[in-house]
Design an enzyme around this catalytic site. Structure first.
Site, short mmCIF file in Angstrom:
data_model
loop_
_atom_site.label_atom_id
_atom_site.label_comp_id
_atom_site.label_asym_id
_atom_site.label_seq_id
_atom_site.Cartn_x
_atom_site.Cartn_y
_atom_site.Cartn_z
N GLU A 83 0.88 -1.18 0.00
CA GLU A 83 0.00 0.00 0.00
C GLU A 83 0.91 1.22 0.00
O GLU A 83 1.43 1.63 1.04
CB GLU A 83 -0.90 -0.01 1.25
N CYS A 96 -2.13 9.50 2.63
CA CYS A 96 -1.72 8.94 1.33
C CYS A 96 -2.64 9.36 0.20
O CYS A 96 -2.22 9.43 -0.94
CB CYS A 96 -1.64 7.42 1.41
#
Ligand code: NAD
Length: 477
Positions: A218, A252
């Site tokens: 990720e 993110c």
């Protein structure tokens, strides 16, 4: 608040071995046991929410509202949904097969992969360590969690609480920096789930390859925002600014930079300024609704990018001399600028004027696949073009960061933004092996399959397997 004690390196193999033995014992497999462990994670989060929020305040200056909503409340909800879904997710599947194969009872078992390693970053330390963790528990795996050393108060608290709430023979926290993580990566795991930057992602994937260990990465990257001239510029500015200010841009899915038709740039900036004044009437650096940069290294990195830009700062740009950094808007940023190099991961918002959306799409397509592509438009044709002509982890229309509130869609990157998925069933699936099985009855004998291969058998098999392929399209249709 306790100091962060690194796990002694010579204990790390022992920890992994204990978890391996527990996995082999079958203890982590029963659904009742998994459910209890899941509820214990929820109990740990709720009973210690003040301590967790205080730790994140100390590590990141995270506003209380952002900690509670983004790290604790949403997590507890997902734990409960996971626990409720266990029966459904874990039950074997019996796929539809041709009639002659039905007696074999083709079955797909949902098997836990084994002992897994979860490596988490600092920006959302609770949700990004616990979210993969609950998927691992749900799947029936045992797990080591390696939280980030950059959030020492949080990581110390987690190491203290996990053994109090969960079975220490099945789950462990290993704390440390590069040396401890390197030791972890020397060992064999059955899955590694890493959240963080792409540079370290490559180290993880390389180490995992030595053991043929499957990996979820990720990662992040620069998530662009395309603004269409026809959109509601005022709402777009408000939502983008909110996304940029969340955790001081250290998220993110942060909208990294904006591509906007040149003639709309000033209207957009005026709207950003207006919303900024409304969000932070006392100024962002005095506001309890605005966080700070995690450490001086990241603060220095952001200031250096800002100092090198050839764009014009139209809002913000100041620091408090410590770790605070104002939301900063920079206009007329052109290709090649320092602000357009790497993921910003901070409260800087470069605006790059473009001729039209075609130029914006071409620019996005010339870059790595981002974690998110944001677009603000009401034009259905443009929405369809974005689906067809661009590629990113997610495509989010007309808002920023709110996709994180949707439990039912997968979260994950592609290319430079990573691979694999998470959130609820998607996390569970990542830690689960689909083990196929058939059980062929003894009276289900096919005399033609055994040698010596007769001509009669060959003809029979050929006649059933010789399939027609549809003809090619005429004039491409
Ligand atoms: P970080 O510095 O905390 O690193 C993440 C983890 O990697 C830590 O546990 C750390 O100990 C470990 N690590 C660091 N250096 C290592 C090395 N040399 N070898 C082995 N392990 C090492 O966090 P970060 O990478 O700065 O996190 C920010 C990045 O993460 C951003 O790029 C952001 O976009 C990305 N991110 C992605 C997601 C997502 O879900 N896709 C979520 C959050 C953050």
């Amino acid at each position: 608040m306790s100091a962060l004690q690194y796990t002694p390196i010579d204990k790390i193999s022992e920890i992994r071995d204990t978890l391996k033995q527990t996995f082999r014992s079958g203890k982590a497999r029963s659904l009742a046991w998994r459910r209890h462990q899941l509820h214990q994670v929820a109990r740990m989060a709720k009973e210690n929410e003040e301590a967790f929020m205080a730790a994140m305040k100390s590590d990141l200056g995270k506003p209380r509202m952002e900690s509670w909503l983004g790290e604790i409340a949403g997590l507890v909800k997902r734990i409960l949904l996971t626990a409720e879904s266990l029966e459904e997710w874990t039950k074997p599947e019996y796929p539809e097969v041709p009639d002659w194969q039905k007696p074999w009872r083709p079955t797909v078992y949902k098997t836990p992969k084994g002992v897994v390693l979860i490596i988490a970053p600092w920006n959302y330390p609770m949700v990004l360590s616990m979210q993969p963790f609950i998927g691992a528990i749900a799947a029936g795996c045992t797990a080591v969690i390696k939280p980030s050393e950059l959030v020492p108060a949080f990581s110390a608290l987690l190491a203290e609480l996990i053994p109090k709430y969960l079975d220490p023979e099945a789950y462990a926290v290993v704390n440390g920096g590069i040396a401890e993580t390197t030791k972890l990566l020397e060992l064999q795991w059955d899955h590694i789930f890493y959240t963080g930057n792409g540079r370290v992602g490559r180290i993880i994937a390389t180490a995992a390859a030595k053991h043929l260990t499957p990996v979820t990465l990720e990662l992040g990257g620069k998530s662009p925002v395309i603004i269409d001239a026809d959109c509601d510029i005022n709402i777009a500015a408000k939502r983008i600014l909110h996304g940029k200010c969340t955790n001081a841009g250290q998220i993110c899915v942060c909208p990294d930079y904006v591509l906007i038709p040149e003639h709309k740039q000033d209207e957009f900036i005026a709207a950003l300024k207006e919303h900024h004044a409304a969000f932070f009437p006392e100024g962002p650096l005095n506001s309890s609704s605005y966080g700070r940069i995690v450490n001086s290294m990241h603060h220095g990195r952001l200031m250096s990018i800002l100092n090198r830009t050839k764009g014009t700062i139209v809002l913000g740009g100041k620091t408090d001399g410590k770790l605070g950094l104002e939301p900063t808007i920079i206009k007329d940023v052109r290709e090649g600028d320092s602000l357009l190099e790497d993921e910003l991961f901070g409260p800087l918002l470069p605006i790059m004027p473009v001729k039209d959306v075609d130029e914006a799409i071409n620019y996005v397509r010339s870059k790595d696949h981002p974690l998110v592509l944001y677009a603000f438009t009401q034009n259905q044709q443009l929405k369809e073009r974005l689906v067809a002509e661009t590629l990113s982890g997610s495509l989010i229309l007309n808002d920023a960061c709110t996709q994180l509130a949707v439990n039912e869609i997968p979260f994950g990157g592609i290319g430079e933004s990573g691979y694999g998925y998470q959130i609820l069933k998607y996390t569970y699936d990542g830690f689960t092996h689909l083990r196929s099985s058939i059980d062929v009855p003894y009276d289900n004998e096919d005399p033609f399959r055994y040698p010596p291969y007769s001509e009669e058998a060959r003809k029979l098999i050929e006649s059933s397997m010789n399939l027609d392929i549809p003809p090619p399209p005429v004039n491409g249709h």
